[in-house]
Design a protein around this motif. Structure first.
Motif, PDB file in Angstrom:
ATOM      1  N   ASN A  57      19.868  -6.709  48.284  1.00 34.00           N
ATOM      2  CA  ASN A  57      19.485  -5.308  48.082  1.00 34.00           C
ATOM      3  C   ASN A  57      18.007  -5.061  48.398  1.00 34.00           C
ATOM      4  N   GLY A  58      17.540  -5.697  49.467  1.00 40.22           N
ATOM      5  CA  GLY A  58      16.178  -5.481  49.902  1.00 40.22           C
ATOM      6  C   GLY A  58      15.131  -6.178  49.057  1.00 40.22           C
ATOM      7  N   GLN A  59      15.545  -7.099  48.211  1.00 43.34           N
ATOM      8  CA  GLN A  59      14.632  -7.853  47.365  1.00 43.34           C
ATOM      9  C   GLN A  59      14.818  -9.346  47.617  1.00 43.34           C
ATOM     10  N   LEU A  60      13.822 -10.121  47.201  1.00 41.11           N
ATOM     11  CA  LEU A  60      13.922 -11.574  47.240  1.00 41.11           C
ATOM     12  C   LEU A  60      14.264 -12.052  45.837  1.00 41.11           C
ATOM     13  N   VAL A  61      15.441 -12.627  45.682  1.00 37.57           N
ATOM     14  CA  VAL A  61      15.887 -13.076  44.370  1.00 37.57           C
ATOM     15  C   VAL A  61      15.952 -14.595  44.363  1.00 37.57           C
ATOM     16  N   ALA A  62      15.776 -15.172  43.187  1.00 39.22           N
ATOM     17  CA  ALA A  62      15.792 -16.627  43.039  1.00 39.22           C
ATOM     18  C   ALA A  62      16.284 -16.964  41.637  1.00 39.22           C
ATOM     19  N   SER A  63      16.753 -18.201  41.459  1.00 36.31           N
ATOM     20  CA  SER A  63      17.247 -18.606  40.145  1.00 36.31           C
ATOM     21  C   SER A  63      17.176 -20.113  39.987  1.00 36.31           C
ATOM     22  N   ASP A  64      17.066 -20.508  38.731  1.00 38.21           N
ATOM     23  CA  ASP A  64      17.122 -21.914  38.323  1.00 38.21           C
ATOM     24  C   ASP A  64      17.595 -21.926  36.878  1.00 38.21           C
ATOM     25  N   GLY A  65      18.854 -22.273  36.669  1.00 35.38           N
ATOM     26  CA  GLY A  65      19.403 -22.295  35.322  1.00 35.38           C
ATOM     27  C   GLY A  65      19.340 -20.924  34.683  1.00 35.38           C
ATOM     28  N   ALA A  86       6.954 -21.874  32.441  1.00 33.65           N
ATOM     29  CA  ALA A  86       6.303 -21.404  33.667  1.00 33.65           C
ATOM     30  C   ALA A  86       7.340 -21.216  34.751  1.00 33.65           C
ATOM     31  N   ASN A  87       7.157 -20.173  35.580  1.00 36.19           N
ATOM     32  CA  ASN A  87       8.166 -19.838  36.587  1.00 36.19           C
ATOM     33  C   ASN A  87       7.608 -19.610  37.986  1.00 36.19           C
ATOM     34  N   VAL A  88       6.304 -19.688  38.129  1.00 35.94           N
ATOM     35  CA  VAL A  88       5.683 -19.388  39.418  1.00 35.94           C
ATOM     36  C   VAL A  88       4.595 -20.414  39.685  1.00 35.94           C
ATOM     37  N   GLN A  89       4.573 -20.948  40.894  1.00 39.81           N
ATOM     38  CA  GLN A  89       3.406 -21.732  41.295  1.00 39.81           C
ATOM     39  C   GLN A  89       2.319 -20.773  41.746  1.00 39.81           C
ATOM     40  N   ASP A  90       2.632 -19.904  42.704  1.00 38.39           N
ATOM     41  CA  ASP A  90       1.665 -18.892  43.100  1.00 38.39           C
ATOM     42  C   ASP A  90       2.363 -17.763  43.840  1.00 38.39           C
ATOM     43  N   LEU A  91       1.700 -16.622  43.843  1.00 39.51           N
ATOM     44  CA  LEU A  91       2.138 -15.435  44.570  1.00 39.51           C
ATOM     45  C   LEU A  91       0.893 -14.839  45.209  1.00 39.51           C
ATOM     46  N   LEU A 108      10.773 -21.874  38.989  1.00 40.80           N
ATOM     47  CA  LEU A 108      11.470 -21.303  37.849  1.00 40.80           C
ATOM     48  C   LEU A 108      11.859 -22.355  36.816  1.00 40.80           C
ATOM     49  N   ASN A 109      11.857 -21.915  35.575  1.00 40.41           N
ATOM     50  CA  ASN A 109      12.331 -22.748  34.464  1.00 40.41           C
ATOM     51  C   ASN A 109      11.571 -24.061  34.364  1.00 40.41           C
ATOM     52  N   ASN A 110      10.241 -23.972  34.555  1.00 39.57           N
ATOM     53  CA  ASN A 110       9.347 -25.135  34.428  1.00 39.57           C
ATOM     54  C   ASN A 110       9.599 -26.205  35.472  1.00 39.57           C
ATOM     55  N   SER A 111      10.159 -25.837  36.612  1.00 38.26           N
ATOM     56  CA  SER A 111      10.429 -26.833  37.648  1.00 38.26           C
ATOM     57  C   SER A 111      10.246 -26.211  39.028  1.00 38.26           C
ATOM     58  N   GLU A 153       0.543 -19.200  37.655  1.00 33.34           N
ATOM     59  CA  GLU A 153       1.764 -19.303  36.874  1.00 33.34           C
ATOM     60  C   GLU A 153       2.098 -17.994  36.143  1.00 33.34           C
ATOM     61  N   VAL A 154       3.377 -17.676  36.133  1.00 34.57           N
ATOM     62  CA  VAL A 154       3.905 -16.567  35.345  1.00 34.57           C
ATOM     63  C   VAL A 154       4.901 -17.151  34.358  1.00 34.57           C
ATOM     64  N   TYR A 155       4.785 -16.750  33.088  1.00 37.58           N
ATOM     65  CA  TYR A 155       5.630 -17.309  32.033  1.00 37.58           C
ATOM     66  C   TYR A 155       6.676 -16.293  31.593  1.00 37.58           C
TER      67      TYR A 155
END
Length: 804
Positions: free
Chosen positions: A179-187, A79-84, A166-169, A70-72
């Motif tokens: 732009n050559g990146q992986l972007v994500a969002s939740d609220g 918490a915003n990450v399950q695993d990387l 992301l956002n505890n979910s 998890e990353v906070y």
């Protein structure tokens, strides 16, 4: 599994080419399969974690199983990450997750910084992945410097597999390539994953579905489908291929922001600044923090435990939020998170604020010289957490809203004790303290829940905290000219101090010689055999058969003298029932029949299990030993030995022969690190140097140093009765009902025909009393003149015979 391809006829294609003046750009591919499989968190057993020492970088990472957990962001409870983690493939014969196919080593590479390196070597001998972790002190970015080495049989392909939650979910995320990146969002939370080398392939999809990049890659060891976007909310999985040779070093950046553009800009800026610059500044921040504190205790340096001590202090600071200053969560973990739904259920895990845990952390920080942090916590407690009636909730989210919803009176008392220890005697603070002290007087001493958060009643540990809180409040009241409140608090505390043994010390228990403190008593009659139902799957038991070592709070908080005979008498039962000699030293269970721990087979706790050993209890026992003039060095060494290679002391350790992936005396899947455990280690070290527990409020100890400020009057009358009749004592003191039969003190018939009970009375007070019998509404007084006695000493034994 390959994605379906769209086919068109040659004629239609020719027509389209004629009709259009120029070739049309290919439509971006949208990932199918939303929302994907359900989501969970990861194990609570972390091996490392970190954050910048300053407040500008509002991001925290955790490490375990050789990967990022998890990353906070932007606060320590989101918490915003399950695993990387990385995925390695040869493109033809195998595809491997580094979590599952490597031998792992975690190393603290700087003894004065939360700087961790993970080294994962493939079990098939083909490759090694070395990762060094830091955060950008100027930004919300986690940076992972990675060295990928092909050890045999190259070339190999390397992918970064990112599972945002992301956002505890784990089920509300959308993602895309930008732009050559992986972007994500939740609220309000967005992330961007970037690499210093760039990515050669990128895809976003839904976990477990055909669009899941790892599922695709595992099918034939080639990433066939690349989806530019995953626009429907679900359990998002993102995969990016990193161009590597036989020995490649690069930096992975995971940046966060309020939207995708901000997250992307953050990650890009951190990559531009470079890993070395960020890591140097990161380490310097922690070095400067440690240098600002008191000297390392001799008990630490003499035992070679300086790194363990420094990590403990850094851990305490790292658990403080950077927006809600003074709010320290209990742990940056979700115990047994791999078995807990991450589908936006609102489970706080341990990233919530308990006033009790915050007291433990703050007293350790005071001892170490970080009084500024302790003052921030006191301000948080009385500004954010305190309720209008003076109570404090069981725990809260950072903004003060309830997480769990019970009431524990020790958590109302501990903030008062903390304020007194910080000498916060000003009128504004006194007004807040008064509310809490008044609440304790009106609601105590019985508590809806005690410190193990499951059962209510008369708890030695809770009553100890309540008494200490009231005595501290009385001193603050007197300093503010409120002598009436001071007298009320002291009188109440004295009565409870005199009666705590009578409420909670059984003389008819089934353990040992039958004389010891119970964990908790439902009605204040420790000999009546009332049953207690343990709220964690531990079963239904006679309350006399359930013990813990919570009564040691009576000594640590100065409520009982160190050599109190009842406290000493209870230790043999505690040790014979709860103590286990592990390879790392002696440790104790919370209480017998505890169900809060892994199952018998080692499975995650999901409502019932077997309680395991708690290292912090070794530290508490060490403080008791110190108070009695004995050594606690072995207790300090045991706590240090319980830490993992990342120097993190767990909440629980495995309590039996190593099995199922657990090692006897080492951490389980509960919470590692637990801030309370780390705080207890620090506080014990300073206590050893001081020769006595440093948390003991001197104002409490001074009042009860001679054993009591009031007298425990123990009434015993021989009286024969018939079914339905009960015996009471009544007298001219308020504690004895002021001659009102309705307020008479009930006596216990457990030793019939002896009826017994204990009442706390002011010292050197002469009082009158009589016994009476009740049968329904009928009241019969014993004959003869009023009995007369004087409350002297600490214990007054009154043995009488009913006068017909």
């Amino acid at each position: 599994m390959k994605s379906p391809k769209r086919r068109v006829s040659a004629a239609l294609l020719t027509l389209a080419l004629v009709a259009l003046p120029a070739p049309a750009a290919a439509a971006p591919a949208e990932a199918p399969g939303a929302p994907g499989t359900g989501s969970a968190w990861t194990t609570g057993g972390k091996e490392g974690f970190g954050t910048s020492a300053g407040t500008a970088s509002k991001v925290w990472f955790t490490l375990g199983q050789g990967i990022n957990h998890e990353v906070y962001y932007p606060t320590v409870d989101v918490a915003n990450v399950q695993d990387l983690q990385y995925v390695v493939s040869d493109g033809a014969g195998f595809t491997q997750l580094e979590r599952d196919h490597t031998t792992k080593q975690v190393t603290l590479i700087d003894p004065r910084s939360l700087s961790y390196r993970q080294t994962n070597t493939a079990t098939n001998g083909r490759y090694r992945i070395t990762k060094t972790h830091t955060t950008d002190p100027a930004r919300a970015t986690v940076l992972i410097q990675t060295r990928f080495e092909v050890l045999s049989g190259g070339p190999l392909q390397l992918y970064a597999l990112y599972n945002p939650s992301l956002n505890n979910s784990g089920m509300g995320d959308t993602g895309a390539t930008a732009n050559g990146q992986l972007v994500a969002s939740d609220g309000p939370v967005s992330s961007a994953l970037a690499a210093s080398t760039g990515f050669s392939k990128l895809t976003s999809g839904y976990s477990g579905s055909a669009s899941d990049g790892y599922v695709d890659l595992s099918g034939n060891h080639v990433l066939d489908a690349q989806y530019d976007s995953a626009p429907a909310s679900g359990n998002l999985v993102q995969l990016g291929q990193i161009p590597v040779g036989t020995d490649t070093t690069f930096t992975l950046a995971l940046g966060f922001g309020g939207n995708r553009a901000a997250a992307s800009a953050t990650a890009s800026a951190s990559l531009t600044g470079g890993f070395t610059a960020a890591d140097t500044a990161y380490r310097s921040g922690w070095h400067n923090y440690l240098s600002s504190l008191n000297a390392v205790p001799g008990s630490i340096t003499g035992a070679g435990l300086t790194t363990q001590y420094n990590v403990a202090l850094m851990t305490l600071k790292a658990h403080e939020d950077k927006t809600y200053l003074g709010a320290n969560v209990a742990s940056l973990t979700n115990p047994w998170g791999e078995a807990k739904d991450a589908n936006g259920t609102g489970d706080c895990g341990y990233h919530a604020v308990w006033s009790r845990d915050l007291y433990q952390v703050s007293t350790a920080q005071i001892a170490a010289g970080d009084t500024a942090a302790a003052n921030r916590s006191a301000d948080y407690l009385f500004t954010v957490q305190q309720r209008p009636d003076g109570s404090f909730p069981q725990n809260t989210r950072l903004d003060g809203t309830n997480c769990w919803t019970s009431l524990q009176l020790d958590e109302v008392a501990f903030p008062i004790v903390l304020v007194w220890q910080l000498q916060r005697f000003d009128a504004a603070m006194w007004a807040k303290v008064k509310k809490s002290a008044d609440f304790l007087v009106s609601r105590g001493p019985s508590t809806p829940q005690e410190r193990w958060e499951e059962n209510g009643g008369y708890s030695p540990s809770t009553i100890a905290a309540e008494i200490a809180g009231l005595i501290c409040a009385a001193d603050i009241a007197e300093r503010n000219g409120d002598t009436a409140s001071a007298n009320t608090y002291r009188t109440t505390a004295d009565q409870w101090q005199a009666q705590v043994t009578g409420w909670t010390f059984t003389t008819t228990g089934p353990l040992g010689d039958g004389r010891y403190f119970e964990r908790i008593d439902g009605n204040g009659n420790p000999n009546d055999g009332q049953h207690i139902f343990l709220q964690n799957g531990g079963g239904n038991h006679d309350e006399r058969a359930i013990i813990d070592a919570g009564f040691l709070e009576l000594v640590r908080l100065g409520v009982k003298p160190a050599a109190d005979p009842d406290v000493a008498a209870a230790l043999p039962e505690v040790d014979s029932t709860l103590k286990v000699n592990t390879p790392n030293g002696p440790m104790w269970y919370r209480y017998n029949h505890d169900g809060y721990g892994e199952t018998a087979s080692g499975g995650p706790y999901t409502g019932a299990g077997i309680g395991r050993l708690w290292p912090l209890l070794t530290g508490e026992r060490g403080e008791y030993e110190l108070a009695n003039g004995r050594s606690a060095s072995a207790h300090l060494a045991t706590m240090a030995a319980a830490a993992n290679p990342g120097y993190l002391i767990p909440e629980q350790v495995w309590d039996r022969a190593s099995t199922g992936g657990f090692t006897f005396g080492e951490g389980t899947g509960s919470a590692t690190p637990l801030a309370w455990s780390m705080a207890q280690f620090v506080r014990l070290a300073h206590s050893i140097d001081a020769g006595a527990p440093v948390e003991t409020p001197s104002v409490v100890k001074q009042r009860y140093a001679n054993g009591c400020a009031s007298v425990s009057a123990q009434f015993s009358v021989n009286a024969t009765t018939t079914w339905g009749q009960n015996i009471f004592v009544v007298g001219d003191r308020p504690e004895l009902g002021s001659w009102n039969p309705a307020n008479a003190v009930p006596l216990s018939s457990v030793n019939y025909p002896q009826w017994t009970g204990t009442v706390g009375l002011p010292k050197d007070t002469t009082f009158q009393y009589k016994y009476l019998r009740k049968e329904g509404d009928a009241v019969t007084w014993e004959s003869g003149a009023n009995r007369v006695a004087t409350a002297t000493g600490c214990t007054l034994a009154l043995t009488d015979t009913w006068r017909p």
